[in-house]
Motif scaffolding. Structure first.
Motif, mmCIF file in Angstrom:
data_model
loop_
_atom_site.group_PDB
_atom_site.id
_atom_site.type_symbol
_atom_site.label_atom_id
_atom_site.label_comp_id
_atom_site.label_asym_id
_atom_site.label_seq_id
_atom_site.Cartn_x
_atom_site.Cartn_y
_atom_site.Cartn_z
ATOM 1 N N GLY A 158 -16.284 5.367 13.062
ATOM 2 C CA GLY A 158 -17.348 5.869 12.708
ATOM 3 C C GLY A 158 -17.729 7.458 13.024
ATOM 4 N N GLN A 159 -17.270 7.787 14.252
ATOM 5 C CA GLN A 159 -17.189 9.169 14.896
ATOM 6 C C GLN A 159 -16.440 9.855 13.940
ATOM 7 O OE1 GLN A 159 -16.290 9.576 18.969
ATOM 8 N NE2 GLN A 159 -17.064 11.879 19.014
ATOM 9 N N GLN A 160 -14.955 9.509 13.693
ATOM 10 C CA GLN A 160 -14.009 10.449 13.192
ATOM 11 C C GLN A 160 -14.558 10.702 11.618
ATOM 12 O OE1 GLN A 160 -10.683 7.976 13.633
ATOM 13 N NE2 GLN A 160 -9.803 8.771 15.216
ATOM 14 N N ASN A 161 -15.288 9.893 11.078
ATOM 15 C CA ASN A 161 -15.824 9.914 9.651
ATOM 16 C C ASN A 161 -17.368 10.477 9.612
ATOM 17 O OD1 ASN A 161 -13.425 9.106 7.847
ATOM 18 N ND2 ASN A 161 -13.357 7.688 9.518
ATOM 19 N N ASN A 162 -17.797 11.009 10.729
ATOM 20 C CA ASN A 162 -19.146 11.377 10.682
ATOM 21 C C ASN A 162 -20.264 10.547 10.274
ATOM 22 O OD1 ASN A 162 -21.262 13.507 11.068
ATOM 23 N ND2 ASN A 162 -20.752 14.352 8.908
ATOM 24 N N LEU A 163 -20.020 9.309 10.761
ATOM 25 C CA LEU A 163 -21.031 8.197 10.515
ATOM 26 C C LEU A 163 -21.977 7.888 11.893
ATOM 27 C CD1 LEU A 163 -18.818 6.030 8.178
ATOM 28 C CD2 LEU A 163 -20.829 7.599 7.581
ATOM 29 N N ASN A 188 -8.666 7.012 3.244
ATOM 30 C CA ASN A 188 -7.883 7.970 2.636
ATOM 31 C C ASN A 188 -8.207 8.087 1.107
ATOM 32 O OD1 ASN A 188 -6.031 8.027 4.602
ATOM 33 N ND2 ASN A 188 -4.928 6.162 3.886
ATOM 34 N N GLN A 189 -9.108 7.363 0.543
ATOM 35 C CA GLN A 189 -9.736 7.590 -0.857
ATOM 36 C C GLN A 189 -10.618 8.009 -0.733
ATOM 37 O OE1 GLN A 189 -9.744 3.560 -2.596
ATOM 38 N NE2 GLN A 189 -7.507 3.755 -3.054
ATOM 39 N N LEU A 243 -17.110 2.762 3.155
ATOM 40 C CA LEU A 243 -16.557 2.856 4.487
ATOM 41 C C LEU A 243 -17.823 2.466 5.435
ATOM 42 C CD1 LEU A 243 -14.408 3.239 6.612
ATOM 43 C CD2 LEU A 243 -14.954 5.547 6.606
ATOM 44 N N GLU A 244 -18.813 3.076 5.237
ATOM 45 C CA GLU A 244 -20.267 2.863 6.035
ATOM 46 C C GLU A 244 -20.745 1.527 5.933
ATOM 47 O OE1 GLU A 244 -24.455 5.153 7.407
ATOM 48 O OE2 GLU A 244 -23.622 5.519 5.561
ATOM 49 N N THR A 245 -20.636 1.002 4.732
ATOM 50 C CA THR A 245 -21.140 -0.391 4.602
ATOM 51 C C THR A 245 -20.295 -1.350 4.948
ATOM 52 O OG1 THR A 245 -22.115 0.350 2.298
ATOM 53 C CG2 THR A 245 -21.564 -1.896 2.449
ATOM 54 N N VAL A 246 -18.961 -1.320 4.861
ATOM 55 C CA VAL A 246 -18.110 -2.138 5.531
ATOM 56 C C VAL A 246 -17.930 -2.169 7.145
ATOM 57 C CG1 VAL A 246 -15.552 -2.714 5.654
ATOM 58 C CG2 VAL A 246 -16.522 -1.948 3.571
ATOM 59 N N LEU A 247 -18.206 -0.807 7.608
ATOM 60 C CA LEU A 247 -18.236 -0.833 9.005
ATOM 61 C C LEU A 247 -19.386 -1.371 9.412
ATOM 62 C CD1 LEU A 247 -16.915 3.001 9.627
ATOM 63 C CD2 LEU A 247 -15.983 0.861 10.622
ATOM 64 N N LYS A 248 -20.547 -1.397 8.881
ATOM 65 C CA LYS A 248 -21.942 -2.068 9.394
ATOM 66 C C LYS A 248 -21.657 -3.603 9.517
ATOM 67 C CE LYS A 248 -25.387 1.333 7.742
ATOM 68 N NZ LYS A 248 -26.481 1.776 6.938
ATOM 69 N N ASN A 301 0.787 -1.275 0.104
ATOM 70 C CA ASN A 301 0.070 -0.203 -0.051
ATOM 71 C C ASN A 301 0.825 1.478 -0.037
ATOM 72 O OD1 ASN A 301 -2.494 1.437 0.341
ATOM 73 N ND2 ASN A 301 -1.769 1.693 2.299
ATOM 74 N N GLU A 302 1.966 1.342 0.844
ATOM 75 C CA GLU A 302 2.896 2.527 0.840
ATOM 76 C C GLU A 302 3.765 2.617 -0.458
ATOM 77 O OE1 GLU A 302 5.337 1.290 4.092
ATOM 78 O OE2 GLU A 302 3.758 1.549 5.594
ATOM 79 N N ILE A 303 3.775 1.550 -1.153
ATOM 80 C CA ILE A 303 4.513 2.101 -2.763
ATOM 81 C C ILE A 303 3.340 1.943 -3.803
ATOM 82 C CG2 ILE A 303 6.433 0.822 -1.947
ATOM 83 C CD1 ILE A 303 5.492 -1.491 -3.750
#
Length: 281
Positions: free
Chosen positions: A124-129, A93-94, A100-105, A60-62
């Motif tokens: 969730g809190q950091q990303n306003n979900l 990051n993207q 993200l919300e779907t995956v988090l659920k 991922n870093e490269i």
């Protein structure tokens, strides 16, 4: 190069966080040639389970996010929590917030450990979900009834979301159990003040102020809180001095200005209040 050959030999059986691998990746730079990417990919695929996340992070870093996502989204691969966390980081990051919300659920539904659920709630809190935050904490609290940190954090979140009645219940449990948090004491005091329970409110305002005074490091961001508490405790002159300094420092903060004006009006400083209203400090 000779250095590359040396470090490839040293890194042949090394772990992803080893010095040999770090030096090798450094030599390759942020956009390695195809043979270097292939070397890292092969190491990731053949690595034992506990090392896979490390190799995926290197890829991922490269700049090989697509390769990493392809691997993590493959249903035939066994994905650990650390790999899932990397996947979540990439989505953030993207800017893929819907995904993200779907995956988090899905993660919240699968999670069984309070520690994991609290981490998901934080993301969730950091990303306003807010729905994710609620799902995660509502599942975590019954699993860890003695977790005062979760009780406190969720209570504060509920208060800021406007669910005052439930916030009050949770924060009361935290404080009654001996929990110490000057922000929580202030919030609980504000709730009681709003219900005209002034004596109880002042007790918690005083507790909040006392805890703030005990801090080793004072934060400028807490000054408005301090000014408001002093006002509630009828220490109006001290409060006025702080508000005056704060409004001078940030004349554009309308909420701060409004609180300052309320205080001045309560102190019968009408002329001063009018000057503040007009933007004259």
């Amino acid at each position: 190069t000779e250095a590359e050959t040396l470090f490839m030999d040293l890194a042949a059986d090394a772990e992803p966080r080893s010095e040999a691998v770090k030096q090798l990746v450094y030599l390759w730079g942020v956009r390695p040639r195809p043979y270097a990417v292939l070397w890292l990919t092969d190491r990731m695929k053949t690595a034992p389970a506990h090392q896979k996340t490390g190799w995926l992070r290197l890829l991922n870093e490269i700049g090989q996010e697509k390769e990493v996502i392809r691997y993590l989204e493959n249903p035939n691969h066994r994905i650990s929590n650390s790999m899932k966390d990397l996947y979540l980081e990439i989505l953030i990051n993207q800017g893929e917030i819907d995904k993200l919300e779907t995956v988090l659920k899905a993660e919240v539904n699968q999670a069984r450990q309070p520690k994991r659920l609290k981490l998901l709630a934080k993301i969730g809190q950091q990303n306003n979900l807010p729905d994710i935050v609620k799902m995660a904490y509502e599942k975590a609290l019954p699993l860890a009834t003695s977790d005062m940190e979760a009780l406190n954090e969720y209570g504060k979140i509920l208060y800021y979301q406007g669910n005052v009645s439930k916030a009050e219940r949770l924060l009361k449990r935290f404080l009654d159990a001996g929990g110490i948090d000057y922000t929580t004491s202030f919030i609980y005091a504000e709730i009681q003040w709003g219900k005209r329970r002034r004596r109880l409110a002042r007790t918690h305002y005083a507790s909040s102020l006392e805890l703030m005074d005990l801090r080793i490091i004072n934060r400028d961001s807490d000054r408005p809180l301090q000014a408001k508490i002093l006002y509630r405790l009828d220490q109006k002159e001290k409060s006025r001095q702080i508000y005056r300094e704060l409004v001078k420092q940030d004349p554009s903060d309308q909420n701060l200005r409004a609180e300052y004006i309320d205080l001045l009006m309560d102190m019968d400083r009408t002329d001063e209040a009018e000057k503040v209203l007009e933007g004259i400090n």
